[in-house]
Design a protein around this motif. Structure first.
Motif, short mmCIF file in Angstrom:
data_model
loop_
_atom_site.label_atom_id
_atom_site.label_comp_id
_atom_site.label_asym_id
_atom_site.label_seq_id
_atom_site.Cartn_x
_atom_site.Cartn_y
_atom_site.Cartn_z
N ILE A 58 0.83 -1.21 0.00
CA ILE A 58 0.00 0.00 0.00
C ILE A 58 0.86 1.26 0.00
CG2 ILE A 58 -1.63 1.35 1.40
CD1 ILE A 58 -2.82 -1.35 2.32
N LEU A 59 1.98 1.23 0.71
CA LEU A 59 2.77 2.43 0.97
C LEU A 59 4.10 2.48 0.23
CD1 LEU A 59 2.20 2.59 4.84
CD2 LEU A 59 1.10 4.05 3.13
N ARG A 60 4.36 1.53 -0.65
CA ARG A 60 5.70 1.45 -1.23
C ARG A 60 6.08 2.69 -2.05
NH1 ARG A 60 3.61 -3.49 -4.33
NH2 ARG A 60 2.36 -2.59 -6.00
N PHE A 74 -11.32 4.07 12.46
CA PHE A 74 -9.92 4.45 12.26
C PHE A 74 -9.81 5.42 11.08
CE2 PHE A 74 -5.44 2.92 10.97
CZ PHE A 74 -4.82 3.77 11.87
N PHE A 75 -10.44 5.09 9.96
CA PHE A 75 -10.39 5.96 8.80
C PHE A 75 -10.97 7.33 9.12
CE2 PHE A 75 -12.94 7.78 5.33
CZ PHE A 75 -11.90 8.22 4.53
N ARG A 76 -12.12 7.36 9.76
CA ARG A 76 -12.76 8.65 10.07
C ARG A 76 -11.89 9.48 11.01
NH1 ARG A 76 -17.41 5.39 10.61
NH2 ARG A 76 -17.36 5.64 12.89
N VAL A 78 -6.24 2.25 5.91
CA VAL A 78 -5.00 2.98 5.62
C VAL A 78 -5.00 3.44 4.17
CG1 VAL A 78 -2.49 2.83 5.51
CG2 VAL A 78 -3.72 1.74 7.41
N ALA A 79 -5.38 2.54 3.26
CA ALA A 79 -5.39 2.87 1.84
C ALA A 79 -6.39 3.98 1.55
CB ALA A 79 -5.70 1.63 1.02
N ARG A 80 -7.56 3.93 2.18
CA ARG A 80 -8.57 4.97 1.97
C ARG A 80 -8.08 6.32 2.48
NH1 ARG A 80 -13.64 3.14 5.08
NH2 ARG A 80 -14.47 5.12 4.30
N PHE A 81 -7.42 6.30 3.61
CA PHE A 81 -6.90 7.56 4.14
C PHE A 81 -5.82 8.12 3.23
CE2 PHE A 81 -3.72 9.78 6.79
CZ PHE A 81 -4.48 10.92 7.06
N LEU A 82 -4.96 7.28 2.72
CA LEU A 82 -3.92 7.74 1.79
C LEU A 82 -4.56 8.40 0.57
CD1 LEU A 82 -0.99 7.98 0.86
CD2 LEU A 82 -1.16 5.61 0.01
N ASP A 83 -5.62 7.81 0.04
CA ASP A 83 -6.34 8.40 -1.09
C ASP A 83 -6.88 9.78 -0.73
OD1 ASP A 83 -5.83 6.15 -2.62
OD2 ASP A 83 -7.82 5.27 -2.31
N HIS A 84 -7.43 9.91 0.48
CA HIS A 84 -7.99 11.18 0.94
C HIS A 84 -6.90 12.25 1.02
CE1 HIS A 84 -10.59 13.95 3.15
NE2 HIS A 84 -9.63 14.10 4.04
#
Length: 289
Positions: free
Chosen positions: A85-87, A221-223, A258-264
């Motif tokens: 996800i973070l690479r 967590f995302f929120r 985590v992936a959703r937050f990165l997109d945000h």
């Protein structure tokens, strides 16, 4: 008193983040698996902290096989999910030296992604009551082992489970650009010792999944991450740390958060995604001691 309860007060300095960013966003992957309490590591008993078995007791003189397997998941599977996800993201790893030494493929993956590998100490244990001379020796051994495993000494430090002596010992060692063993601010600051402090966070942290007062499911967590970022972006001139562990956020549903937050964050156009060492060097340039 030796404590500073004033800090920057009502007028924090302008960090002048690159590109006019409103928030410096710093993802941390904590790598601890294999260095936790275990009789295999010469400890008095098993690990009891920061796992799915909330409230587990340490077993004196015995191995706790379920606990060990929960930690092993972080190294065997969870780390790699977070890495996928973070690479492409500038990440800082808080790497416990003995844990890093047990997984060369993970270290190679961190380095190929361009991640910073900061020191998370020699062992993932509580140093609160460890004698000062022992802790000093552990810091020196952590640096030496880290250098052998990664090819370079660490420039950042985060023990996590500190003693009253940790900050002084780290500053006296003299080779760390920053110390992250503080939760006292939303911006870096200079300690009286002259050591730059780049504070960390325990609220925007997946450890709250395995706490009695924490997140029950990934949407929470995302929120929480989203709202933290949005508030800091509204204020402007702030830093946000996100703490992750392979054995916690590396679980499938949590990794999606985590992936959703990165997109945000990326869609906001208001973030500087950076490694902690990049933030430290920027602060030293813009706001020297």
């Amino acid at each position: 008193m030796s404590r500073d309860l004033v800090g920057y007060g009502a007028a924090p300095p302008d960090p002048r983040w690159p590109g006019g960013a409103r928030v410096a966003v710093q993802f941390v992957v904590n790598y601890e698996e294999g260095a936790e309490n275990s009789i295999l590591n010469g400890d008095a008993g098993s690990e009891a902290f920061l796992s799915e078995m909330v409230g587990a007791a340490a077993h004196a003189g015995q191995r706790a096989m379920a606990m060990e397997s929960l930690y092993e998941y972080g190294a065997r599977a969870g780390f790699w999910r977070l890495h996928r996800i973070l690479r492409d993201v500038p990440v800082t790893v808080f790497g416990v030296a003995r844990a890093l030494a047990m997984n060369p493929p993970a270290v190679a993956a961190m380095q190929s992604a361009g991640w910073e590998i900061a020191s998370h100490g020699l062992r993932w244990i509580d140093y609160q009551h460890v004698p000062e001379e022992t802790e000093r020796a552990h810091i020196a051994e952590a640096i030496a082992l880290h250098a052998r495993v990664t090819g370079a000494r660490p420039l950042g430090w985060y023990q996590g489970r500190t003693s009253p002596n940790t900050a002084r010992l780290v500053a006296a060692e003299g080779g760390f650009v920053y110390d992250a063993d503080s939760y006292a601010d939303d911006l870096p600051y200079h300690a009286p010792s002259g050591q730059l402090i780049v504070p960390y966070s325990l609220d925007a942290n997946d450890m709250k999944f395995v706490a009695l007062n924490g997140f029950a499911e990934p949407d929470q967590f995302f929120r929480y991450l989203r709202d933290t970022f949005d508030q800091l972006a509204e204020e402007g001139g702030r830093m946000m740390s996100i703490g992750l562990h392979g054995r916690i956020a590396g679980r499938p549903a949590r990794a999606r958060a985590v992936a959703r937050f990165l997109d945000h964050v990326r869609a906001s156009g208001q973030a500087w995604l950076a490694r902690r060492i990049d933030i430290a060097r920027h602060w030293l340039e813009v706001h020297p001691a």
